[in-house]
Write a protein that holds these residues in place. Structure first.
Motif, PDB file in Angstrom:
ATOM      1  N   ALA A 176       0.840  -1.212   0.000  1.00  0.00           N
ATOM      2  CA  ALA A 176       0.000   0.000   0.000  1.00  0.00           C
ATOM      3  C   ALA A 176       0.865   1.248   0.000  1.00  0.00           C
ATOM      4  O   ALA A 176       0.591   2.220  -0.723  1.00  0.00           O
ATOM      5  N   ASP A 177       1.945   1.221   0.847  1.00  0.00           N
ATOM      6  CA  ASP A 177       2.847   2.372   0.865  1.00  0.00           C
ATOM      7  C   ASP A 177       3.525   2.561  -0.488  1.00  0.00           C
ATOM      8  O   ASP A 177       3.695   3.698  -0.966  1.00  0.00           O
ATOM      9  N   ALA A 178       3.923   1.435  -1.099  1.00  0.00           N
ATOM     10  CA  ALA A 178       4.564   1.537  -2.410  1.00  0.00           C
ATOM     11  C   ALA A 178       3.590   2.098  -3.447  1.00  0.00           C
ATOM     12  O   ALA A 178       3.958   2.947  -4.269  1.00  0.00           O
ATOM     13  N   ASP A 179       2.325   1.623  -3.387  1.00  0.00           N
ATOM     14  CA  ASP A 179       1.320   2.149  -4.319  1.00  0.00           C
ATOM     15  C   ASP A 179       1.102   3.643  -4.084  1.00  0.00           C
ATOM     16  O   ASP A 179       0.989   4.426  -5.047  1.00  0.00           O
ATOM     17  N   ALA A 180       1.034   4.029  -2.788  1.00  0.00           N
ATOM     18  CA  ALA A 180       0.850   5.449  -2.491  1.00  0.00           C
ATOM     19  C   ALA A 180       2.027   6.266  -2.983  1.00  0.00           C
ATOM     20  O   ALA A 180       1.872   7.364  -3.536  1.00  0.00           O
ATOM     21  N   THR A 181       3.278   5.717  -2.776  1.00  0.00           N
ATOM     22  CA  THR A 181       4.469   6.423  -3.246  1.00  0.00           C
ATOM     23  C   THR A 181       4.472   6.549  -4.760  1.00  0.00           C
ATOM     24  O   THR A 181       4.791   7.609  -5.313  1.00  0.00           O
ATOM     25  N   ARG A 182       4.097   5.447  -5.445  1.00  0.00           N
ATOM     26  CA  ARG A 182       4.021   5.506  -6.907  1.00  0.00           C
ATOM     27  C   ARG A 182       2.966   6.516  -7.346  1.00  0.00           C
ATOM     28  O   ARG A 182       3.177   7.263  -8.324  1.00  0.00           O
ATOM     29  N   ALA A 183       1.822   6.551  -6.621  1.00  0.00           N
ATOM     30  CA  ALA A 183       0.781   7.513  -6.977  1.00  0.00           C
ATOM     31  C   ALA A 183       1.260   8.947  -6.784  1.00  0.00           C
ATOM     32  O   ALA A 183       1.032   9.821  -7.631  1.00  0.00           O
ATOM     33  N   ARG A 184       1.988   9.187  -5.639  1.00  0.00           N
ATOM     34  CA  ARG A 184       2.521  10.535  -5.415  1.00  0.00           C
ATOM     35  C   ARG A 184       3.567  10.895  -6.470  1.00  0.00           C
ATOM     36  O   ARG A 184       3.622  12.036  -6.953  1.00  0.00           O
ATOM     37  N   LEU A 185       4.431   9.888  -6.816  1.00  0.00           N
ATOM     38  CA  LEU A 185       5.443  10.143  -7.837  1.00  0.00           C
ATOM     39  C   LEU A 185       4.789  10.456  -9.175  1.00  0.00           C
ATOM     40  O   LEU A 185       5.213  11.380  -9.892  1.00  0.00           O
ATOM     41  N   HIS A 186       3.748   9.689  -9.488  1.00  0.00           N
ATOM     42  CA  HIS A 186       3.041   9.934 -10.750  1.00  0.00           C
ATOM     43  C   HIS A 186       2.399  11.325 -10.750  1.00  0.00           C
ATOM     44  O   HIS A 186       2.495  12.064 -11.756  1.00  0.00           O
ATOM     45  N   ALA A 187       1.777  11.675  -9.590  1.00  0.00           N
ATOM     46  CA  ALA A 187       1.155  13.002  -9.500  1.00  0.00           C
ATOM     47  C   ALA A 187       2.220  14.098  -9.604  1.00  0.00           C
ATOM     48  O   ALA A 187       2.018  15.128 -10.280  1.00  0.00           O
ATOM     49  N   TYR A 188       3.370  13.885  -8.915  1.00  0.00           N
ATOM     50  CA  TYR A 188       4.447  14.877  -8.975  1.00  0.00           C
ATOM     51  C   TYR A 188       4.986  15.010 -10.401  1.00  0.00           C
ATOM     52  O   TYR A 188       5.222  16.125 -10.885  1.00  0.00           O
ATOM     53  N   THR A 189       5.203  13.847 -11.057  1.00  0.00           N
ATOM     54  CA  THR A 189       5.696  13.887 -12.441  1.00  0.00           C
ATOM     55  C   THR A 189       4.711  14.612 -13.348  1.00  0.00           C
ATOM     56  O   THR A 189       5.107  15.433 -14.196  1.00  0.00           O
ATOM     57  N   LYS A 190       3.437  14.295 -13.164  1.00  0.00           N
ATOM     58  CA  LYS A 190       2.415  14.962 -13.988  1.00  0.00           C
ATOM     59  C   LYS A 190       2.391  16.460 -13.712  1.00  0.00           C
ATOM     60  O   LYS A 190       2.298  17.282 -14.629  1.00  0.00           O
ATOM     61  N   ARG A 191       2.518  16.836 -12.402  1.00  0.00           N
ATOM     62  CA  ARG A 191       2.508  18.254 -12.065  1.00  0.00           C
ATOM     63  C   ARG A 191       3.725  18.953 -12.653  1.00  0.00           C
ATOM     64  O   ARG A 191       3.631  20.070 -13.188  1.00  0.00           O
ATOM     65  N   MET A 192       4.919  18.299 -12.561  1.00  0.00           N
ATOM     66  CA  MET A 192       6.122  18.904 -13.123  1.00  0.00           C
ATOM     67  C   MET A 192       6.002  19.032 -14.646  1.00  0.00           C
ATOM     68  O   MET A 192       6.448  20.026 -15.233  1.00  0.00           O
ATOM     69  N   THR A 193       5.399  17.994 -15.273  1.00  0.00           N
ATOM     70  CA  THR A 193       5.220  18.057 -16.730  1.00  0.00           C
ATOM     71  C   THR A 193       4.298  19.209 -17.104  1.00  0.00           C
ATOM     72  O   THR A 193       4.567  19.966 -18.053  1.00  0.00           O
ATOM     73  N   ASP A 194       3.195  19.336 -16.328  1.00  0.00           N
ATOM     74  CA  ASP A 194       2.271  20.447 -16.598  1.00  0.00           C
ATOM     75  C   ASP A 194       2.954  21.789 -16.381  1.00  0.00           C
ATOM     76  O   ASP A 194       2.785  22.730 -17.178  1.00  0.00           O
ATOM     77  N   GLU A 195       3.758  21.895 -15.286  1.00  0.00           N
ATOM     78  CA  GLU A 195       4.455  23.152 -15.033  1.00  0.00           C
ATOM     79  C   GLU A 195       5.471  23.441 -16.140  1.00  0.00           C
ATOM     80  O   GLU A 195       5.641  24.601 -16.556  1.00  0.00           O
ATOM     81  N   ARG A 196       6.172  22.360 -16.612  1.00  0.00           N
ATOM     82  CA  ARG A 196       7.138  22.564 -17.692  1.00  0.00           C
ATOM     83  C   ARG A 196       6.432  23.049 -18.956  1.00  0.00           C
ATOM     84  O   ARG A 196       6.915  23.970 -19.634  1.00  0.00           O
ATOM     85  N   LEU A 197       5.262  22.439 -19.256  1.00  0.00           N
ATOM     86  CA  LEU A 197       4.506  22.880 -20.429  1.00  0.00           C
ATOM     87  C   LEU A 197       4.046  24.320 -20.265  1.00  0.00           C
ATOM     88  O   LEU A 197       4.124  25.121 -21.218  1.00  0.00           O
ATOM     89  N   ASN A 198       3.574  24.642 -19.038  1.00  0.00           N
ATOM     90  CA  ASN A 198       3.135  26.024 -18.806  1.00  0.00           C
ATOM     91  C   ASN A 198       4.302  27.002 -18.944  1.00  0.00           C
ATOM     92  O   ASN A 198       4.161  28.097 -19.513  1.00  0.00           O
ATOM     93  N   LEU A 199       5.500  26.606 -18.395  1.00  0.00           N
ATOM     94  CA  LEU A 199       6.672  27.471 -18.525  1.00  0.00           C
ATOM     95  C   LEU A 199       7.087  27.638 -19.987  1.00  0.00           C
ATOM     96  O   LEU A 199       7.458  28.740 -20.414  1.00  0.00           O
TER      97      LEU A 199
END
Length: 267
Positions: A176-199
């Motif tokens: 469960a912790d690994a799934d949560a970590t993967r979910a947070r990593l995925h969310a962080y990656t998606k957020r960074m990708t969105d921020e990079r696109l916005n920049l």
């Protein structure tokens, strides 16, 4: 003209040729006849009026009877509607109760079937456990004598099962912790990708604005250079005009002085 009118006319014409006394008596007789006729008509009218009143009273009684009949009929209809509504309500309640009982019967039948299946499963489980009991008895009868009683084996099995469950729980928690970590990593990656696109979009917009500003500055510089050149040209022309005017003024002044000297010399 009717017969009665003719008789009256003829009678009037006859009275015109008689003496006044006879005429007065005849008029009194006619008045009495008229009064008798009027009284007879009054009596006839009174009789008709009494008949009308009797008919009116009869109609009123019939109207009252009809109204009472209508009231009784309306009350009868209301009672019938109330009875029908009560019967329909009772029938609906009976149908609801019947459906509820049928549902309870089906539920009890299902529970009975489940109990039978559970009983069969329990019998099968007992049959399977008999083999384990025989196996445990065989283990206890082994020469090494590691376990003295079946309960010791069961306690050991219980301990191992609890330990296994703990390990499974820890494994599930880690997963469960690994799934949560993967979910947070995925969310962080998606957020960074969105921020990079916005920049990148912001950089592209700023580049366009810079290009537009550069073009505007270049146009302003060219316009300023043209204005300066035009100003220099106007200044040069102005200087030339001033110099020409000064030269012309000096020439005119020189001519004016020469003329004044000649004039004074003549004097």
């Amino acid at each position: 003209m009717g017969p009665a009118a003719k008789d009256d006319v003829e009678h009037t014409m006859v009275l015109e040729h008689v003496n006044p006394t006879t005429r007065l008596l005849e008029k009194r007789r006619l008045m009495r006849e008229t009064e008798e006729t009027l009284d007879a008509r009054k009596a006839e009218y009174k009789l008709k009026e009494q008949g009308f009143k009797r008919r009116e009273e009869a109609l009123k009684r019939k109207d009252l009877e009809l109204q009472e009949s209508l009231v009784r009929f309306s009350k009868f209809l209301q009672e019938n509607d109330a009875k029908r509504t009560a019967a329909e309500r009772k029938a609906a309640e009976e149908i609801k109760l019947r459906l509820q009982k049928e549902m309870e019967i089906r539920e009890l039948t299902r529970m009975q079937e489940n109990l039978r299946n559970d009983l069969d499963d329990a019998k099968d489980e007992v049959g399977r456990n008999l083999r384990y009991e025989r196996y445990l008895t065989t283990v206890l009868e082994a020469p090494d004598g590691s376990y003295g009683e079946i309960q010791d084996l069961l306690n050991r099995h219980k301990t191992l099962r609890v330990t296994n469950e703990d390990l499974r729980a820890r494994d599930a928690a880690l997963n469960a912790d690994a799934d949560a970590t993967r979910a947070r990593l995925h969310a962080y990656t998606k957020r960074m990708t969105d921020e990079r696109l916005n920049l990148n979009n912001d950089i592209a917009k700023l580049k366009k604005r810079l290009e537009a500003a550069t073009l505007e500055v270049e146009r302003a510089r060219k316009a300023s250079a043209a204005d300066q050149q035009s100003s220099r040209n106007r200044t040069l022309e102005h200087g030339r005009a001033v110099a020409a005017a000064e030269n012309l003024f000096q020439r005119c002044r020189q001519r004016s002085n020469a003329t004044t000297w000649v004039t004074w010399g003549r004097w």
